[in-house]
Design an enzyme around this catalytic site. Sequence first.
Site, mmCIF file in Angstrom:
data_model
loop_
_atom_site.group_PDB
_atom_site.id
_atom_site.type_symbol
_atom_site.label_atom_id
_atom_site.label_comp_id
_atom_site.label_asym_id
_atom_site.label_seq_id
_atom_site.Cartn_x
_atom_site.Cartn_y
_atom_site.Cartn_z
ATOM 1 N N ASP A 69 -0.452 -6.738 -3.146
ATOM 2 C CA ASP A 69 -0.001 -5.688 -3.173
ATOM 3 C C ASP A 69 1.869 -5.642 -3.617
ATOM 4 O OD1 ASP A 69 -0.535 -5.432 0.054
ATOM 5 O OD2 ASP A 69 1.384 -4.249 -0.334
ATOM 6 N N ASP A 71 5.403 -3.479 -3.741
ATOM 7 C CA ASP A 71 5.937 -1.586 -3.641
ATOM 8 C C ASP A 71 7.487 -1.308 -4.323
ATOM 9 O OD1 ASP A 71 6.116 -2.853 0.216
ATOM 10 O OD2 ASP A 71 4.797 -1.670 -0.978
ATOM 11 N N ASP A 121 2.717 1.001 -4.651
ATOM 12 C CA ASP A 121 3.079 1.401 -3.383
ATOM 13 C C ASP A 121 3.964 1.517 -3.899
ATOM 14 O OD1 ASP A 121 4.153 1.563 -0.848
ATOM 15 O OD2 ASP A 121 2.007 2.224 -0.123
#
Lengths: 385, 637
Positions: A69, A71, A121
């Site tokens: 992931d 951000d 995110d």
Amino acid sequence: MDLPSYFDDFLAAISLKSHHRAALITGHATLRSRLRDDDDLRPLIVSDFLQGSYRRSTALGPKGERRADVDVVLVTRLARDEYTPQQAIELFVPFLERHYKDKYRFQNRSIGIELSYVDLDLVITSAPSECEEKMLLSESVRTDNTIEEARDWRLVPSWIDLEERARRADASTLLRKAAQEESWRAEPLWIPDREVATWERTHPLAQIAWTSEKNGQCNGHYVRVVRSLKWWWREQHSEAKYPKGYPLEHLIGQSCPDDCTSVAQGVTRTLEDMAWRYQTDVLLHQVPILPDHGVPEHDVLHRLSADDFAYFHGQVCAAAQLAREALDAKKEESARLWRQLFGDAFPYDEEDEDHGDGEGGDTKAVLGGFTPRTQPSRITGGRFA
Amino acid sequence: MSADTPNRPSQPQPELSPELRRGRRALEGHREIALLDDWRWFPAVGRWALRCSLTPLALPAGSPLKNTAWFILADPVYPWGAVECYPAKAGGISETYPHQRYNSPGAAEVPWRAGLLCLSTERRILGREGLDAEPSAAGARLLWHVERALAWLRAAADELLLAAGDPYEVPEFPGGAGSGWRIGFAESASTFAAWRHSTARGGLVDLRPVPGAHASVVLVTSFRDPRCQAVVTPAWGTVAAAALAAGEAVNTAGGVVRGGWIRLDGCPLLPPWQAPATWGELRAACHAHGHELDSLLQEVVPGLRDGRRHVLLIGFPIPELIGGSACRMHWTAAHLPVLSHGAQTTKGFRPSERGYWLRDRREVLCDEAPIDWLAAENWDTESLASRGRLSPAITGRRIVLVGVGALGSVVAELLVRGGVTDLVVVDGETLEAGNLVRHTLTLSDAGRGKASALANRLNHIAPHAAVRGIDAPFPLQHEDERLVQARDLVIDCTGDDTVLEHLATFPWAGPMRFVSLSLGYRARRLWCFNASGQRFPHAAFRVRIAPWLERERTEYGGLRFPREGIGCWHPVFPARADDVWLLASAGVKQIEEEVVEGSQGSREGGLEQCGLVVFEQDIAGGAFIGVRRLAGDDGVQ
């Protein structure tokens, strides 16, 4: 022993692999370009940049088949006094429906987007002060390069990233300038907290800047120490939930010595420092208060219970002892102990016992430089054509 | 690891394999090895390279070899593939030592020099190695190479790389192998004796190009002194004579026919073991042996001023073993630049030898000018045959081989490759395309007489061979008859009874040794009939072969022979190349055995001795088991 090449191999095994990186880059680049190209959102957007453990090079490879992931911060022109956090977020719904239908969900402080190959995110901020806009649009802020990729990163106007350097003839001049310039004094950004329905302060750029500087002071070993210890906590103590993520990273950062010459040393001294530093807090059954970089009113450990912290500290003490033993031992024993601390991802080669410390040099010289036969020769080859 | 910010690579590099990591970890913690960088991929050479420094503990602190930087190169498929140690450009050794390739600064794209260390096992370097086999495990192989590099350093520091009793190795002259030239000289013990007796130090030499070669392949013939007296004339086979005929035609084009030569008392080299790369270095190296290069050259160059480039051979005696006395003359070759000629003279001088030489010394062959080395090798019989020879009892024979069809062509080639030089091949037939399935000749020989085409091929295989081909059926006429009479070994590969009758009645000059080879159906069997005496015992042969022929008829009688294609009536003898060559090899071994035993006097002279040996392919259940040898006198059972 330090075993630097063993740690290199260990870190290669636990960090993001190249295919993760490729997926992350595709994911965030696509999101950011779609945001900028969106007719409705374009007038609202000041800038976008990467934050989080990927940017700071403190991210581990995802567990098993899970996705990596990244951000993304989106700095908007939405004034805090004109929009509530909920209203601000809802402005993005049409965009999300268009591009990420059924793949997004609203979290407390961000929008999570789950793609098949990566998780994004997205954090939305309110309008910064005007004088900040120039900084927020600079390459130093917006670059894709992580801290480990671009060890000379600084939050300054002249800094250019790796791809840009290859293209520009004046790259070395700019970089020399960037090394001398004074850093921007960035201000915190405000992000929506839906739970409490207010805008909260956050300072990702301060975290990035602090990490980059610390890594430089530690000869590039700091982010590797962070990843090693995050791995230790994640794999060897997977039963415990907290601390994790940034709070764990922050704890490590406070204890990592500036002058470490290897990851092994950094890990050992960080554990020893944490063991010593928080003794009193544990005795008093309380959690220490650690102010975040750039937003000192935030206590990084506020989610931690005293029990969680006490358990963590206990494990740190045991690990510190084991690490010290490993650091002081000779090669094969050292490798075995490091493996005990970090688990199977740390390499251990059984046959190394034959060639431990290379003491055979003198006897070999006597025999004219060829290894004396101490065991039956392994006859290899011997086939011809 | 490096503190520099790396540039992002322009193309994806391969992943560092676990085996390379394992190999590198095995070096960790070694007291004499310090890892300076991790494995780095070099797309210019397609290899991974590990930079390390080696510090042999046994060396004293002041030794120049105490702390040196190296690049260890490995293939992506490590632990398979090559592992090589090169000196680093920064912090590595810059001279050339024994057991090392010429240590030039190396290619610009890589940070290591060209001086590869020769650290191999017994296959490449003979001599002192024991059976210390190179390990193949990922964790051990890299370490093995680096430890040998350390051993090499220790030996280099103690000057033990050249230990008395090791085979002598000439240093590598840079550039030679890639020059596209192959210069073959033929120096043996006898030519060495001739050189010892001569006082000539330089002169001109003939270089004969081998016709049909795609690169410049030349043979060194006929060394002469400046007064054109022959000094040493090496012995070559027919190919050199053929080259002589072709060479006259090449004279105008390649300009390679004439070269110069000079002779030194030892190999010109700069310590520790470095070949000279410039004319200045060569001058210094010659001076170390007490020679003045320029005085030697001045004897030679007047004959080479024709505006073309010439080859200069530089010779020196070498021993077989280090510390031994010299026993062979060795030559290295330089491709001279065009020497001064015509109007190209030094300012202030007339176009005379003095003017030309001064210009040569100052400009063409000045100290800084690099030398264009060419690849030169000793191609005498002993050197060429080092990989395998037949017994001298057979290679020294004068052989005539009658019938060079499939069987005969293979037997002839095996004999010549095995070292036979004096061979006459006789066959009246022409080569047809259908023969090619098992004949050693090629399509370009189709339509030519088999004997002469084969002789040509064999002379090109062995530069010392003098094979003659007679395109006529046996028996022969006139001078061919006389040629064949004077042979001492006759090999019949015709499979033709008429020829055997002719062999029986032919007026041989003295007692002969006879061999008759023939194949059975599908080349499942080979009959090897040996005899010695004044004439070929045809009757005895018929008696011995009869039961075998009967057996063949019984086994294969009902089978049809294939035809040579649709539309052709004639049947052909079926046999595949692998069957023919398999049994031909067995036949050659049998011939060698008979000849060696015969020469050892185990046969009584005078009486006609003969015997039949049969080789048979052993096939069980359709699978090839091997070749079985049967004594033919046992008959059928």
